[in-house]
Design a protein around this motif. Structure first.
Motif, mmCIF file in Angstrom:
data_model
loop_
_atom_site.group_PDB
_atom_site.id
_atom_site.type_symbol
_atom_site.label_atom_id
_atom_site.label_comp_id
_atom_site.label_asym_id
_atom_site.label_seq_id
_atom_site.Cartn_x
_atom_site.Cartn_y
_atom_site.Cartn_z
ATOM 1 N N THR A 195 32.508 23.092 39.617
ATOM 2 C CA THR A 195 33.071 23.972 38.719
ATOM 3 C C THR A 195 33.560 25.285 38.899
ATOM 4 O OG1 THR A 195 30.933 24.791 38.023
ATOM 5 C CG2 THR A 195 31.536 22.810 36.844
ATOM 6 N N ALA A 196 33.379 25.628 40.228
ATOM 7 C CA ALA A 196 33.803 26.980 40.588
ATOM 8 C C ALA A 196 35.276 26.518 41.171
ATOM 9 C CB ALA A 196 32.596 27.486 41.590
ATOM 10 N N ALA A 197 35.593 25.472 41.596
ATOM 11 C CA ALA A 197 36.803 25.305 42.058
ATOM 12 C C ALA A 197 38.045 25.587 41.234
ATOM 13 C CB ALA A 197 36.970 23.748 42.487
ATOM 14 N N SER A 198 38.979 25.697 41.493
ATOM 15 C CA SER A 198 40.200 25.983 40.690
ATOM 16 C C SER A 198 40.329 24.698 39.702
ATOM 17 C CB SER A 198 41.557 26.162 41.654
ATOM 18 O OG SER A 198 42.837 25.817 40.585
ATOM 19 N N PRO A 199 40.480 25.078 38.367
ATOM 20 C CA PRO A 199 40.841 23.936 37.241
ATOM 21 C C PRO A 199 42.154 23.217 37.649
ATOM 22 C CG PRO A 199 39.907 25.851 36.255
ATOM 23 C CD PRO A 199 39.990 26.312 37.686
ATOM 24 N N HIS A 200 43.285 23.971 37.907
ATOM 25 C CA HIS A 200 44.435 23.117 38.289
ATOM 26 C C HIS A 200 44.285 22.212 39.506
ATOM 27 C CE1 HIS A 200 48.722 22.584 37.903
ATOM 28 N NE2 HIS A 200 48.886 22.994 39.051
ATOM 29 N N ALA A 201 43.814 22.941 40.525
ATOM 30 C CA ALA A 201 43.635 22.387 41.849
ATOM 31 C C ALA A 201 42.763 20.937 41.628
ATOM 32 C CB ALA A 201 42.690 23.040 42.860
ATOM 33 N N THR A 202 41.737 21.073 40.957
ATOM 34 C CA THR A 202 40.782 19.778 40.623
ATOM 35 C C THR A 202 41.666 18.799 39.844
ATOM 36 O OG1 THR A 202 39.015 21.158 40.310
ATOM 37 C CG2 THR A 202 38.724 19.060 39.363
ATOM 38 N N ILE A 203 42.446 19.037 39.093
ATOM 39 C CA ILE A 203 43.288 18.124 38.518
ATOM 40 C C ILE A 203 44.502 17.567 39.277
ATOM 41 C CG2 ILE A 203 45.181 17.784 36.588
ATOM 42 C CD1 ILE A 203 43.405 19.717 35.072
ATOM 43 N N GLU A 204 45.045 18.452 39.969
ATOM 44 C CA GLU A 204 46.277 17.928 40.801
ATOM 45 C C GLU A 204 45.864 17.242 41.965
ATOM 46 O OE1 GLU A 204 49.753 18.242 40.199
ATOM 47 O OE2 GLU A 204 48.673 18.981 38.579
ATOM 48 N N THR A 205 44.671 17.570 42.723
ATOM 49 C CA THR A 205 44.112 16.665 43.836
ATOM 50 C C THR A 205 43.692 15.412 43.280
ATOM 51 O OG1 THR A 205 42.073 18.043 43.658
ATOM 52 C CG2 THR A 205 43.551 18.737 45.230
ATOM 53 N N ALA A 206 43.054 15.373 42.034
ATOM 54 C CA ALA A 206 42.707 14.056 41.453
ATOM 55 C C ALA A 206 44.036 13.066 41.261
ATOM 56 C CB ALA A 206 42.138 14.280 40.120
ATOM 57 N N LYS A 207 45.127 13.880 41.065
ATOM 58 C CA LYS A 207 46.218 12.837 40.833
ATOM 59 C C LYS A 207 46.620 12.424 42.145
ATOM 60 C CE LYS A 207 48.358 15.479 37.169
ATOM 61 N NZ LYS A 207 49.378 16.625 36.735
ATOM 62 N N ALA A 208 46.303 13.251 43.110
ATOM 63 C CA ALA A 208 46.767 12.645 44.610
ATOM 64 C C ALA A 208 46.056 11.598 45.142
ATOM 65 C CB ALA A 208 46.757 13.967 45.634
ATOM 66 N N TRP A 209 44.584 11.699 44.909
ATOM 67 C CA TRP A 209 43.820 10.682 45.405
ATOM 68 C C TRP A 209 44.027 9.292 44.479
ATOM 69 C CZ3 TRP A 209 40.205 9.313 41.909
ATOM 70 C CH2 TRP A 209 39.754 10.289 41.013
ATOM 71 N N GLY A 210 44.175 9.560 43.195
ATOM 72 C CA GLY A 210 44.421 8.401 42.279
ATOM 73 C C GLY A 210 45.693 7.671 42.440
ATOM 74 N N HIS A 211 46.713 8.298 42.937
ATOM 75 C CA HIS A 211 47.997 7.736 42.687
ATOM 76 C C HIS A 211 48.775 7.555 43.998
ATOM 77 C CE1 HIS A 211 47.848 7.711 38.460
ATOM 78 N NE2 HIS A 211 47.486 9.030 38.515
ATOM 79 N N THR A 212 48.253 7.970 45.348
ATOM 80 C CA THR A 212 48.678 7.635 46.551
ATOM 81 C C THR A 212 48.351 6.437 47.415
ATOM 82 O OG1 THR A 212 48.586 9.887 47.102
ATOM 83 C CG2 THR A 212 49.175 8.581 48.696
ATOM 84 N N ASP A 213 49.404 5.626 47.637
ATOM 85 C CA ASP A 213 49.171 4.259 48.337
ATOM 86 C C ASP A 213 49.369 4.490 49.751
ATOM 87 O OD1 ASP A 213 48.900 1.601 49.174
ATOM 88 O OD2 ASP A 213 50.531 0.974 47.948
ATOM 89 N N PHE A 214 48.156 4.416 50.402
ATOM 90 C CA PHE A 214 48.219 4.671 51.901
ATOM 91 C C PHE A 214 48.573 3.377 52.589
ATOM 92 C CE2 PHE A 214 46.238 8.786 50.799
ATOM 93 C CZ PHE A 214 46.865 9.552 51.576
ATOM 94 N N ARG A 215 48.689 2.306 52.157
ATOM 95 C CA ARG A 215 48.620 1.031 52.804
ATOM 96 C C ARG A 215 49.731 0.896 53.793
ATOM 97 N NH1 ARG A 215 48.116 -3.309 47.868
ATOM 98 N NH2 ARG A 215 49.621 -1.598 46.907
ATOM 99 N N PRO A 216 51.141 1.533 53.584
ATOM 100 C CA PRO A 216 52.117 1.326 54.593
ATOM 101 C C PRO A 216 51.877 2.338 55.868
ATOM 102 C CG PRO A 216 53.013 1.583 52.150
ATOM 103 C CD PRO A 216 51.520 1.865 52.205
#
Length: 278
Positions: A191-212
């Protein structure tokens, strides 16, 4: 506490990253998971240093005691931060260890820089190669569930993170290690992390396809995952990664949850140290 300063002309910003640096020998860089900080690694730092290695653990931008810029939480930006750490500390023959979302930094770094300064890689409970359910990844997390996570982070972040921590450790099955005090400690960090960073990094891990990018992992790689992981399903992550990364050793830890660095620390540490010594 020590900091390194990133130098990124393209992004037009310098960001200070907090890091801890202990021991001597071959450098082992620990990259923490979402939504924690370098503090999650306390049981591994001691083991790595005692085994004769140099251990560096740092806070991702937006988390822990690192700076909290508003922009640039995509994986390329995060890999650039990792590169800045390696160059400014003049680290060579490194072992990159990525937990959960941190696996993305490992693979993106190797995609951008090859094996320059890197000897080995470790992926623990990693999101690699893909989280989201797609037509060719039917066992992934459905997009509506990912959307629900983003909405919860926007509207009830503090409450969501408390419930997330319970699933993180499968706390009902691991009450001896995932105690109420541990859950409270992690909740405080998250909870001490940046709220905005928490959301933006969640978008990164949720939507990045590393298969290639898996073909870019050319260094010897250890993959460790718990078969009871409720956060990152093993079938869509490490099972797939182990089939595509050329030089890998794959260890499944029975009944281990996502946060196996705590609940199954002896098994994880033994596997990690054996790999480091090879």
């Amino acid at each position: 506490m020590p900091f390194i300063e990133t130098e990124d002309i393209q992004r037009g910003e310098n960001v200070y990253l907090n890091y801890q640096d202990h021991g001597d020998g071959q450098p082992v860089i620990l990259i923490h998971g979402w939504p924690l900080s370098h503090k999650m690694w306390e049981n591994q730092v001691q083991a790595v240093v005692d085994a004769g290695f140099r251990c560096i653990a740092y806070d991702r931008r937006g988390f822990g005691d690192s700076d909290r810029p508003y922009l640039h939480y995509d994986y390329t930006s995060l890999a650039l931060d990792l590169r800045a750490l390696i160059e400014q500390l003049d680290l060579r023959h490194c072992v990159l260890v990525g937990f959960s979302m941190g696996g993305g930094e490992v693979v993106r770094y190797l995609s951008m820089y090859g094996n320059d300064r890197i000897d080995k890689a470790v992926l623990i409970s990693s999101i690699i190669p893909i989280v989201k359910k797609t037509d060719d990844n039917p066992k992934g997390v459905p997009e509506d569930k990912l959307d629900g996570i983003m909405e919860a982070l926007q509207t009830k972040r503090v409450t969501f993170l408390a419930e997330f921590s319970k699933l993180f450790y499968n706390s009902s099955d691991n009450k001896d290690t995932a105690t109420e005090e541990v859950l409270q400690y992690d909740w405080t960090i998250a909870t001490a992390a940046s709220p905005h960073a928490t959301i933006e990094t969640a978008k990164a891990w949720g939507h990045t396809d590393f298969r290639p990018e898996l073909r870019n992992v050319t260094v010897p790689t250890l993959i460790v995952h718990g078969d009871a992981d409720q956060i990152v399903p093993i079938e869509t992550s490490s099972d797939q990664a182990s089939k595509e990364i050329r030089q890998n050793k794959y260890i499944k830890i029975k009944n281990a949850p996502h946060g196996l660095f705590l609940t199954h620390k002896e098994e994880l540490n033994n596997a990690l140290l054996d790999f480091l010594r090879q």
